[in-house]
Design a protein around this motif. Structure first.
Motif, PDB file in Angstrom:
ATOM      1  N   ALA A 254      13.745  -6.150  -1.789  1.00  0.00           N
ATOM      2  CA  ALA A 254      12.574  -6.781  -0.862  1.00  0.00           C
ATOM      3  C   ALA A 254      11.815  -7.522  -1.539  1.00  0.00           C
ATOM      4  N   ILE A 255      11.173  -7.379  -2.675  1.00  0.00           N
ATOM      5  CA  ILE A 255      10.259  -8.195  -3.365  1.00  0.00           C
ATOM      6  C   ILE A 255      11.152  -9.552  -3.710  1.00  0.00           C
ATOM      7  N   GLY A 256      12.429  -9.455  -3.886  1.00  0.00           N
ATOM      8  CA  GLY A 256      13.095 -10.693  -4.128  1.00  0.00           C
ATOM      9  C   GLY A 256      13.384 -11.557  -2.954  1.00  0.00           C
ATOM     10  N   ALA A 257      13.455 -10.783  -1.777  1.00  0.00           N
ATOM     11  CA  ALA A 257      13.409 -11.839  -0.516  1.00  0.00           C
ATOM     12  C   ALA A 257      12.202 -12.422  -0.191  1.00  0.00           C
ATOM     13  N   LEU A 258      11.232 -11.518  -0.431  1.00  0.00           N
ATOM     14  CA  LEU A 258       9.810 -12.139  -0.196  1.00  0.00           C
ATOM     15  C   LEU A 258       9.454 -13.205  -0.894  1.00  0.00           C
ATOM     16  N   ARG A 259       9.870 -13.248  -2.370  1.00  0.00           N
ATOM     17  CA  ARG A 259       9.530 -14.575  -3.174  1.00  0.00           C
ATOM     18  C   ARG A 259      10.489 -15.583  -2.875  1.00  0.00           C
TER      19      ARG A 259
ATOM     20  N   ARG B 235      11.063 -11.270   6.315  1.00  0.00           N
ATOM     21  CA  ARG B 235      11.853 -11.726   7.411  1.00  0.00           C
ATOM     22  C   ARG B 235      10.793 -12.491   8.591  1.00  0.00           C
ATOM     23  N   LEU B 236       9.523 -11.875   8.545  1.00  0.00           N
ATOM     24  CA  LEU B 236       8.652 -12.653   9.500  1.00  0.00           C
ATOM     25  C   LEU B 236       8.099 -13.891   8.803  1.00  0.00           C
ATOM     26  N   TYR B 237       8.128 -14.144   7.582  1.00  0.00           N
ATOM     27  CA  TYR B 237       7.769 -15.119   6.976  1.00  0.00           C
ATOM     28  C   TYR B 237       8.571 -16.286   7.178  1.00  0.00           C
ATOM     29  N   ARG B 238       9.872 -16.155   7.226  1.00  0.00           N
ATOM     30  CA  ARG B 238      10.930 -16.904   7.455  1.00  0.00           C
ATOM     31  C   ARG B 238      10.944 -17.305   8.774  1.00  0.00           C
ATOM     32  N   ARG B 239      10.794 -16.427   9.875  1.00  0.00           N
ATOM     33  CA  ARG B 239      10.735 -16.682  11.112  1.00  0.00           C
ATOM     34  C   ARG B 239       9.471 -17.548  11.632  1.00  0.00           C
ATOM     35  N   GLY B 240       8.196 -17.312  10.793  1.00  0.00           N
ATOM     36  CA  GLY B 240       7.064 -18.134  11.057  1.00  0.00           C
ATOM     37  C   GLY B 240       7.178 -19.503  10.227  1.00  0.00           C
ATOM     38  N   GLY B 241       8.203 -19.711   9.452  1.00  0.00           N
ATOM     39  CA  GLY B 241       8.185 -20.956   8.613  1.00  0.00           C
ATOM     40  C   GLY B 241       7.230 -21.259   7.499  1.00  0.00           C
ATOM     41  N   GLU B 242       6.677 -20.166   6.907  1.00  0.00           N
ATOM     42  CA  GLU B 242       5.697 -20.142   5.900  1.00  0.00           C
ATOM     43  C   GLU B 242       6.067 -19.472   4.721  1.00  0.00           C
ATOM     44  N   ALA B 243       5.704 -19.827   3.538  1.00  0.00           N
ATOM     45  CA  ALA B 243       5.615 -18.942   2.282  1.00  0.00           C
ATOM     46  C   ALA B 243       4.505 -18.013   2.352  1.00  0.00           C
ATOM     47  N   PRO B 244       4.431 -16.799   1.737  1.00  0.00           N
ATOM     48  CA  PRO B 244       3.573 -16.177   1.306  1.00  0.00           C
ATOM     49  C   PRO B 244       2.469 -16.590   0.729  1.00  0.00           C
ATOM     50  N   SER B 245       1.203 -16.262   1.036  1.00  0.00           N
ATOM     51  CA  SER B 245       0.104 -16.756   0.222  1.00  0.00           C
ATOM     52  C   SER B 245      -0.113 -16.364  -1.385  1.00  0.00           C
ATOM     53  N   ARG B 246      -0.955 -16.817  -1.950  1.00  0.00           N
ATOM     54  CA  ARG B 246      -1.124 -16.264  -3.175  1.00  0.00           C
ATOM     55  C   ARG B 246      -1.566 -14.984  -3.338  1.00  0.00           C
TER      56      ARG B 246
ATOM     57  N   ALA C  39       0.786  -1.156   0.052  1.00  0.00           N
ATOM     58  CA  ALA C  39       0.016   0.043   0.138  1.00  0.00           C
ATOM     59  C   ALA C  39       0.806   1.182  -0.070  1.00  0.00           C
ATOM     60  N   LEU C  40       1.850   1.269   0.682  1.00  0.00           N
ATOM     61  CA  LEU C  40       2.872   2.275   0.819  1.00  0.00           C
ATOM     62  C   LEU C  40       3.939   2.359  -0.284  1.00  0.00           C
ATOM     63  N   ARG C  41       4.113   1.200  -0.768  1.00  0.00           N
ATOM     64  CA  ARG C  41       5.244   1.049  -1.892  1.00  0.00           C
ATOM     65  C   ARG C  41       6.518   1.088  -0.995  1.00  0.00           C
ATOM     66  N   SER C  42       6.557   0.482   0.173  1.00  0.00           N
ATOM     67  CA  SER C  42       7.793   0.574   0.893  1.00  0.00           C
ATOM     68  C   SER C  42       8.473  -0.701   0.940  1.00  0.00           C
ATOM     69  N   ALA C  43       9.914  -0.518   0.728  1.00  0.00           N
ATOM     70  CA  ALA C  43      10.495  -1.904   0.560  1.00  0.00           C
ATOM     71  C   ALA C  43      10.881  -2.125   2.313  1.00  0.00           C
ATOM     72  N   ARG C  44      10.982  -1.415   3.088  1.00  0.00           N
ATOM     73  CA  ARG C  44      10.935  -1.518   4.601  1.00  0.00           C
ATOM     74  C   ARG C  44      10.066  -2.539   4.844  1.00  0.00           C
ATOM     75  N   TRP C  45       8.624  -2.260   4.718  1.00  0.00           N
ATOM     76  CA  TRP C  45       7.590  -3.278   5.306  1.00  0.00           C
ATOM     77  C   TRP C  45       7.737  -4.537   4.401  1.00  0.00           C
ATOM     78  N   ILE C  46       7.984  -4.275   3.024  1.00  0.00           N
ATOM     79  CA  ILE C  46       8.002  -5.886   2.424  1.00  0.00           C
ATOM     80  C   ILE C  46       9.173  -6.714   3.166  1.00  0.00           C
ATOM     81  N   ASP C  47      10.309  -5.984   3.240  1.00  0.00           N
ATOM     82  CA  ASP C  47      11.280  -6.638   3.827  1.00  0.00           C
ATOM     83  C   ASP C  47      11.083  -7.109   5.276  1.00  0.00           C
ATOM     84  N   VAL C  48      10.307  -6.393   6.115  1.00  0.00           N
ATOM     85  CA  VAL C  48       9.933  -7.040   7.368  1.00  0.00           C
ATOM     86  C   VAL C  48       9.031  -8.091   7.221  1.00  0.00           C
ATOM     87  N   GLY C  49       7.987  -7.993   6.342  1.00  0.00           N
ATOM     88  CA  GLY C  49       7.285  -9.297   5.819  1.00  0.00           C
ATOM     89  C   GLY C  49       7.949 -10.376   5.385  1.00  0.00           C
TER      90      GLY C  49
END
Length: 249
Positions: free
Chosen positions: A234-239, A205-216, A193-203
């Protein structure tokens, strides 16, 4: 006695101030001036629940009623009941079954019926249950703020919530993985929503800590973002997040 009218909220103008980012400055009013005490939601952004149901307009209070505002649960006691209670009237325990707080004097959870174990629960368990409920509620409130376009509010609440979540995880507190993923999804949605690398990066990081991949659904939001070198890392890290063994450190 605070007075016949008690305003509770996050701001300093009320009689009782609670430091909770999910509260409005003037959240509820408790009126003790009439024949029966009443509680009223003051058009708060995140609403109020009375005994597990959304509070609409004004309602009469009776002994033992539970008022939930933000992450706080207040228990209303009449003077007679408070005098008979040999415990601190504000004492709550967290149910290890449903993670909802309830009066410590109760022998069982009024929400799910779980019977309290008289053996002391460790501080780690209490912290995990309390924070788990907080993070679940945080995700709901932040998600609603994003939908309403209140991105400044969403970012403020998310910053505080993520800091608390990562502190709990770094301390080795076993916060339920589902709650970690809820916050990860919210953070990523906020980043989109903010087009913010910071919050995508945080997402990510938390997906990794939670042990799950992002949903579709989350990845679809990312796909809609414009090509931007500032977001590519940030998008690459998320994917590259993949479901697997959860990390807690």
């Amino acid at each position: 006695m605070v007075g016949e009218e008690i305003i509770i909220g996050r701001g300093s103008m009320g009689q009782i101030t609670i430091d909770d980012p999910m509260l409005s400055r003037r959240h509820i009013r408790i009126d003790l001036s009439g024949a029966a005490p009443t509680v009223e939601d003051l058009c708060s952004r995140n609403g109020t629940q009375l005994n597990g149901r959304a509070l609409v307009d004004r309602a009469t209070l009776t002994d033992g009623d539970r008022i939930r505002i933000g992450t706080q649960e207040l228990v209303f006691l009449t003077p007679e009941s408070a005098m008979k209670n040999d415990r601190n009237t504000s004492a709550l325990r967290f149910c290890t079954g449903c993670a909802i707080p309830y009066p410590a004097r109760s022998t069982h959870c009024p929400h799910c019926g779980a019977v309290h174990d008289d053996e002391d629960v460790s501080t780690e368990v209490r912290d995990a249950v309390a924070s788990g409920w907080t993070f679940h509620l945080l995700s709901q409130v932040v998600g609603r703020a994003i939908e309403q376009g209140r991105l400044i509010d969403a970012e403020r609440m998310m910053a505080r919530g993520v800091a608390e979540l990562e502190e709990q995880l770094d301390r080795g507190i076993d916060v339920e993985a589902g709650h970690v993923i809820e916050v990860a999804e919210c953070s990523t949605r906020l980043g989109c929503a903010l087009r913010s690398a910071r919050w995508i990066d945080v997402g990510a990081r938390l997906y990794r800590r939670g042990g799950e991949a992002p949903s579709r659904d989350v990845l679809s939001l990312v796909d809609e973002l414009p090509t931007d070198a500032g977001l590519s890392g940030a998008i690459g890290a998320l994917r590259h997040c993949r479901a697997g063994t959860r990390r807690t450190g």
